[in-house]
Design an enzyme around this catalytic site. Structure first.
Site, PDB file in Angstrom:
ATOM      1  N   HIS A   1     -10.469  70.455 -45.382  1.00 41.27           N
ATOM      2  CA  HIS A   1      -9.954  71.819 -45.286  1.00 41.27           C
ATOM      3  C   HIS A   1      -9.708  72.447 -46.644  1.00 41.27           C
ATOM      4  O   HIS A   1      -9.184  73.547 -46.722  1.00 41.27           O
ATOM      5  CB  HIS A   1      -8.657  71.831 -44.474  1.00 41.27           C
ATOM      6  CG  HIS A   1      -8.864  71.540 -43.026  1.00 41.27           C
ATOM      7  ND1 HIS A   1      -7.825  71.524 -42.108  1.00 41.27           N
ATOM      8  CD2 HIS A   1      -9.985  71.232 -42.319  1.00 41.27           C
ATOM      9  CE1 HIS A   1      -8.306  71.223 -40.901  1.00 41.27           C
ATOM     10  NE2 HIS A   1      -9.605  71.036 -41.017  1.00 41.27           N
TER      11      HIS A   1
ATOM     12  N   ASP B   1      -8.850  66.872 -42.889  1.00 40.02           N
ATOM     13  CA  ASP B   1      -7.850  67.926 -43.106  1.00 40.02           C
ATOM     14  C   ASP B   1      -7.836  68.270 -44.590  1.00 40.02           C
ATOM     15  O   ASP B   1      -8.849  68.115 -45.275  1.00 40.02           O
ATOM     16  CB  ASP B   1      -6.484  67.472 -42.603  1.00 40.02           C
ATOM     17  CG  ASP B   1      -5.619  68.639 -42.116  1.00 40.02           C
ATOM     18  OD1 ASP B   1      -5.193  69.430 -42.973  1.00 40.02           O
ATOM     19  OD2 ASP B   1      -5.372  68.750 -40.904  1.00 40.02           O
TER      20      ASP B   1
END
Length: 335
Positions: free
Chosen positions: A235, A212
């Site tokens: 991310h 993430d």
């Protein structure tokens, strides 16, 4: 860009023993074999060090692996305190080891002033069985610092968190450096460093590879300086999400300087929920190098990450409604 390697602190142990009171978990009954539960021993060592009038150290010795369930290290302590992790702290491998009241946090530091967490060792969240049953609503945090002041976290390896690896909430005067944070790219919601309601924070010389955000910077963050970070996979670096459930959020004075991103979904990202109010201002991204980044720059004022669909945003926010004030100086290098 190079990140400084982790240092072996064993060479400095003698000096530490001479200058501080050292409370080894082995003295309090820890097995250190990675199989027996060492939670009580860890708690007892912390309580003894925290009550000392002298600067003190809780030691997880090199070569020892301490299995611990949820543990809260309460402050304030009577003097400055150091958690020296030369060995490994490892989370339980089964859900049955966890109880519902404490399931959100694994290791929690609360209201501690003058805390240093260091040692060159490893914090292993053992998150594989959580990833298979991931639930974003019930976020789990491996290492949480809540309402801590004059905090240093450095020279550690943090692996395979249940979800967020390191969370900083309502903290001030924080220095984080020389951290290696790793989880598989497929692991859900495993943010590297999460910062909220905190001020005067510096993050330097870290390598973050997760499933993430490498860093998520949320409501209440003020005066954050990030320098020399390697990010990817993951991310990217996100400010937000801000303003969920029609709330008000404020983020200000953020500098991201000297970041290399590779194989990430995003580079520099700001995301705000529709209906939210507040601001994200004085945001600086500079000296960023990106390699195989899908969205190098993304500002999303219609963010939605909900189990139920969000309403489609059809009206532009005016100056009194929504995150209209996005002031951003951008200096990117692409390669």
């Amino acid at each position: 860009m190079k990140v400084a390697p982790l240092t072996n602190w064993a060479d400095h142990r003698d000096r530490s023993l001479q200058s501080n009171h050292v409370f080894s978990v082995l003295r309090y009954g820890a097995y250190g074999d990675g199989r027996h539960d060492d939670t009580k021993a860890l708690s007892k060592a912390w309580a003894a060090a925290c009550s000392s009038l002298n600067p003190s150290t809780v030691l997880i010795p090199k070569g020892k692996k301490c299995l611990t369930k949820h543990v809260t290290f309460f402050g304030p302590c009577k003097s400055s305190i150091k958690l020296m992790i030369e060995g490994t702290l490892v989370a339980p491998p089964k859900r049955s080891y966890w109880i519902e009241d404490t399931i959100r946090h694994w290791i929690l530091f609360r209201s501690v002033r003058g805390l240093t967490v260091t040692g060159g060792g490893t914090i292993d969240g053992n998150g594989k069985f959580w990833w298979q049953n991931s639930c974003k609503v019930n976020t789990k945090l491996a290492l949480t610092f809540y309402s801590c002041t004059n905090l240093k976290v450095n020279n550690l390896e943090v692996l395979n968190s249940q979800q967020i690896h390191i969370s900083m909430e309502r903290c001030s005067d924080v220095r984080m450096s020389r951290l290696s944070i790793r989880a598989p790219s497929t692991s859900p919601n495993t943010d590297g460093i999460h910062i909220a309601h905190s001020k005067d924070v510096k993050v330097m010389d870290c390598a973050i590879k997760t499933g993430d955000d490498c860093m998520s910077i949320e409501d209440g963050t003020e005066n954050l300086h990030v320098k020399n970070i390697v990010c990817g996979p993951g991310h990217g670096i996100s400010i937000g999400s801000l303003g969920d459930r029609n709330s008000q959020a404020q983020v200000a004075n953020i500098t991201i300087d000297g970041v290399r991103l590779h194989d990430t979904a995003n580079g520099a990202r700001i995301k705000t929920w529709q209906g939210g109010r507040g601001y994200a201002k004085n945001i600086v991204f500079k000296n960023m190098i990106m390699d195989n980044v899908r969205n190098p720059i993304i500002i999303d004022q219609n963010y939605c990450d909900s189990a139920t669909p969000c309403n489609k945003q059809v009206k532009e926010h005016d100056d009194h409604d929504g995150f209209i004030h996005l002031f951003m100086y951008i200096d990117f290098i692409f390669c």
